[in-house]
Design a protein around this motif. Structure first.
Motif, short mmCIF file in Angstrom:
data_model
loop_
_atom_site.label_atom_id
_atom_site.label_comp_id
_atom_site.label_asym_id
_atom_site.label_seq_id
_atom_site.Cartn_x
_atom_site.Cartn_y
_atom_site.Cartn_z
N ARG A 119 0.84 -1.19 0.01
CA ARG A 119 -0.13 -0.02 0.14
C ARG A 119 0.89 1.08 0.02
NH1 ARG A 119 -4.77 -2.68 0.97
NH2 ARG A 119 -3.96 -4.56 0.89
N ALA A 201 2.92 -2.05 -17.13
CA ALA A 201 1.99 -1.05 -17.36
C ALA A 201 2.03 -0.39 -16.07
CB ALA A 201 0.64 -1.45 -17.89
N GLU A 204 4.99 1.67 -15.48
CA GLU A 204 5.33 2.96 -16.37
C GLU A 204 4.02 3.84 -15.79
OE1 GLU A 204 6.40 2.72 -20.19
OE2 GLU A 204 7.86 1.74 -18.76
N ASN A 205 2.90 3.63 -15.50
CA ASN A 205 2.12 4.65 -15.28
C ASN A 205 1.12 3.87 -14.31
OD1 ASN A 205 0.45 6.74 -14.89
ND2 ASN A 205 0.65 7.38 -17.13
N GLN A 207 -1.08 5.20 -12.26
CA GLN A 207 -2.41 5.81 -12.20
C GLN A 207 -3.24 5.62 -13.38
OE1 GLN A 207 -3.45 8.04 -9.56
NE2 GLN A 207 -1.61 7.19 -8.69
N ARG A 208 -2.50 5.55 -14.30
CA ARG A 208 -3.40 5.17 -15.69
C ARG A 208 -3.67 3.67 -15.55
NH1 ARG A 208 -7.10 6.41 -18.98
NH2 ARG A 208 -6.62 6.16 -21.27
N ALA A 209 -2.89 2.90 -15.13
CA ALA A 209 -3.58 1.21 -14.98
C ALA A 209 -4.58 1.45 -14.19
CB ALA A 209 -2.18 0.80 -14.40
N ILE A 210 -4.49 2.13 -13.13
CA ILE A 210 -5.88 2.22 -12.18
C ILE A 210 -7.05 2.63 -12.81
CG2 ILE A 210 -6.82 3.09 -10.20
CD1 ILE A 210 -4.09 3.29 -8.78
N SER A 211 -6.77 3.69 -13.64
CA SER A 211 -7.92 4.38 -14.26
C SER A 211 -8.47 3.15 -15.39
CB SER A 211 -7.63 5.58 -14.80
OG SER A 211 -6.81 5.49 -15.96
N GLY A 213 -9.00 0.44 -14.84
CA GLY A 213 -9.70 -0.65 -14.08
C GLY A 213 -8.76 -1.64 -13.47
N TYR A 214 -7.60 -1.53 -13.70
CA TYR A 214 -6.72 -2.68 -12.94
C TYR A 214 -6.52 -2.45 -11.38
CZ TYR A 214 -5.52 -4.45 -17.52
OH TYR A 214 -5.62 -4.88 -18.94
N ARG A 215 -6.60 -3.48 -10.81
CA ARG A 215 -6.67 -3.47 -9.39
C ARG A 215 -5.04 -3.91 -9.19
NH1 ARG A 215 -11.68 -7.60 -9.16
NH2 ARG A 215 -13.34 -5.86 -9.04
N TYR A 219 -1.98 -7.14 -8.41
CA TYR A 219 -0.77 -7.53 -9.30
C TYR A 219 0.29 -7.39 -8.67
CZ TYR A 219 -3.97 -7.79 -13.26
OH TYR A 219 -5.06 -8.07 -13.94
#
Ligand SMILES: Nc1ncnc2c1ncn2[C@@H]1O[C@H](COP(=O)(O)OP(=O)(O)OP(=O)(O)O)[C@@H](O)[C@H]1O
Ligand SMILES: [Mg+2]
Lengths: 325, 264
Positions: A119, A201, A204-205, A207-211, A213-215, A219
């Protein structure tokens, strides 16, 4: 057309990646070295290199491909070594089961430490892993079964699968080589898998991965546990090779050493950690017989490397070859 | 049915119409109110613009709606479900996908891989660690289609980080569209684009908006006028005006807020 003019402005992209001839050639050379090494170099030394190479490669799975710097990987390495050594000595486990037990223990410990650390970001992540692994170090120091300062010594190598006598140094060597190859190929597969794509991913980014929809926590935890398990595999095998599990393997210096190997060799390259491990282990062996203070020399080399070759040895070579193309 | 009827007075009508709503949305940064008591009702199928001067709180609103920030106060409802407490990834999984003001691509991955990352998510291809990445080739046809839609086919094998800024934005749009979102929140999708590309992207957004809802922050008022059904004007974290473009642009307070701001 706007698209076409701009297309020529950007440098031509490298062709679709895949197994290039360079990779295949490297794989063949590597395999030959692995097979021939015990006839040229002292086998125990090569086995030490291979254990640390697997350790560093597993560590790099996290640092290089997810971007997580763990400062607590010694807990997995040393923890698995203790479990493996103890289960052989106390319970007469055959080596393959003892190694499995050590690996599973490391995976479970990885799940706990990873869960608590994931976290947090950056330096906080590193600090939590360090703190938790130090707690584990003190458990190992105090718990009776680890043998305290003495460690667990004289671990019998035993018979692999009941019939291959690991007391024979060549048999032992090829077993270690096989384990290393298994671990290395597993990492290679994971890195170049659909799952590995997502890990990159996230690196690399995030925030973008979260946006998308990746939890990402799942991962990261998955990668952390895999990394811990493979680190444990390396530690357990090392315990059998040296017939010893000791506090050295769980100390924070060990966590630092694997960071050093990975950085020297090249973060985020598959071969880098292997090269880094070979370099550091060789240096330590060489310096052990000289009067130089080992940490000072290694520290100096490390600082020089970080200043001059930021990408590490293999990273710099790769960059050089890419430039030439 | 009147547009101005408060939700409480006509709950049934509102429920069928409004896909995403926020009530009393407030975000405080150490005593500074970046978003203050904002009510938003985004109608299903509309293109809704969020405009306002720099620092008005537009991006903060997006961050709140997509839960990248936790609101200090307020409630967010998506299709009747209270989503105020959800994590951002869960918001995306429900079909609300955002883009970022600072273009967000995966710089060391190719353009194709950037889009495939999004396409990977719905199926099982995201967690398979034992298969080779050639397993992802089943996504290529769809990915190429999306890349072509945003005019990046010539760059498909390039690393995303090498692209000029405007093309990164186009790639980000393709990646967002790859998820077939119900609601798209686009934070200045045209910023940094070459003039001739703006028309193309506007047309793409219009096409993409068929069957979905778009909320966009946009500084280019021609684009807003051309594209958007509904406009909300924010200033210093509060709603200054709301309505269609004509009514909003005639509003004297809006004109004042935009004095010297209105570029081209
Ligand atoms: N994480 C944060 N911490 C403190 N203040 C913030 C934070 N994020 C935004 N702010 C402040 O909140 C205000 C609104 O910012 P926001 O980015 O939402 O504006 P904006 O309308 O998107 O502006 P722009 O048109 O420049 O993008 C600004 O004054 C900004 O400085
Ligand atoms: Mg903004």
């Amino acid at each position: 057309m706007a698209t076409q003019t701009a297309a020529t402005a950007v440098a031509p992209a490298p062709e679709a990646k895949g197994t290039s001839t360079r990779t295949i050639a490297l794989a063949i050379v590597g395999l030959l070295i692995l097979l021939a090494a015990p006839f040229v170099i002292y086998p125990v030394f090569v086995m030490k290199v291979l254990c640390f190479a697997l350790f560093a490669a597993a560590f790099n799975l996290l640092l290089g491909y997810v971007g997580l710097l763990s400062f607590g990987h010694a807990a997995f390495f040393g923890g698995a070594a203790y479990i493996c050594a103890y289960s052989i000595k106390a319970w007469n486990f055959p080596p393959e089961i003892a190694i499995l037990a050590g690996t599973l223990f490391a995976a479970a410990l990885g799940a706990v430490i990873g869960y608590l650390a994931i976290r947090r970001q950056g330096i906080y992540f590193a600090m939590i892993t360090l703190a938790l692994s130090q707690m584990f170090f003190f458990v190992c120091l105090q718990a009776p079964f680890t043998g305290g300062e003495d460690g667990i010594q004289g671990v019998p190598r035993g018979k692999l699968l009941g019939f291959i006598d690991l007391g024979d140094s060549l048999a032992m060597y090829y077993f270690v080589a096989a384990v290393f190859l298994f671990g290395f190929l597993a990492i290679w597969r994971i890195v170049n898998s659909p799952f590995g794509n997502i890990l990159k991913a996230i690196r690399e980014n995030e925030q973008r991965a979260i946006s998308l929809g990746y939890r990402v926590d799942h991962y990261k935890l998955g990668a952390f546990v895999i990394s811990a398990a493979l680190t444990g595999l390396a530690g357990a095998v090392k315990a059998i090779v040296f017939q010893l599990a000791s506090l050295t393997d769980v100390g924070w210096q060990m966590s630092g050493e694997v960071i050093l190997m990975t950085l020297l060799g090249g973060i985020g390259t598959l071969v880098g950690p292997v090269a880094g491990a070979a370099l550091v282990v060789s240096l330590e062996n060489y310096l052990a017989t000289s009067s130089f203070p080992v940490p000072v020399v290694i520290g100096t080399i490390f600082v020089a490397c970080v200043l001059m070759f930021r990408r590490g040895i293999v990273g710099e070579i790769n960059a050089f070859l890419d430039r030439k193309k | 049915m009147t547009q101005t009827a408060p939700a409480a007075a006509a709950p049934a009508a509102a429920a069928t119409n409004i896909v995403l709503s926020a009530t009393e949305l407030t975000k405080e940064f150490k005593g500074f109110l970046a978003v203050n008591n904002v009510h938003l009702s985004i109608r299903e199928g509309s293109i809704h613009a969020l405009i306002g001067p720099n620092g008005a709180g537009k991006t903060t609103c997006f961050n709140l709606l997509t839960k990248f920030l936790q609101p200090t106060r307020g409630r967010i409802v998506f299709r009747g479900e209270d989503i105020t407490r959800l994590k951002p990834a869960e918001i995306a999984r429900r079909g609300i996908v955002r883009s970022f003001q600072i273009s967000a691509v995966f710089p060391n991955l190719s353009v194709l891989d950037n889009v495939r990352i999004a396409l990977q998510r719905p199926g099982r291809l995201a967690t398979q660690f034992w298969r080779p990445d050639t397993a992802l080739n089943v996504l290529n046809a769809r990915a190429e289609e999306l890349v072509e839609q945003v005019g990046l086919q010539a760059f498909i094998r390039h690393q995303a980080g090498e692209l000029p800024y405007g093309r990164k934005r186009a790639l980000e749009l393709a990646t967002t569209l790859a998820l077939e979102p119900d609601v798209m929140l686009l934070d200045e999708p045209m910023a940094g684009m070459a003039h001739e590309d703006i028309g193309q992207i506007a047309a793409l957004i219009r096409r993409a908006a068929v069957g979905r809802t778009v909320v966009m922050v946009e500084h280019n008022l021609h684009v807003v006028e051309d594209l958007c059904d509904q406009v909300t004007v924010l200033q210093r974290g509060e709603i200054l005006a709301e309505g269609n473009y004509d009514s909003v642009s005639r509003d004297p307070r809006v004109r004042e807020a935009y004095m010297g701001q209105e570029d081209d």
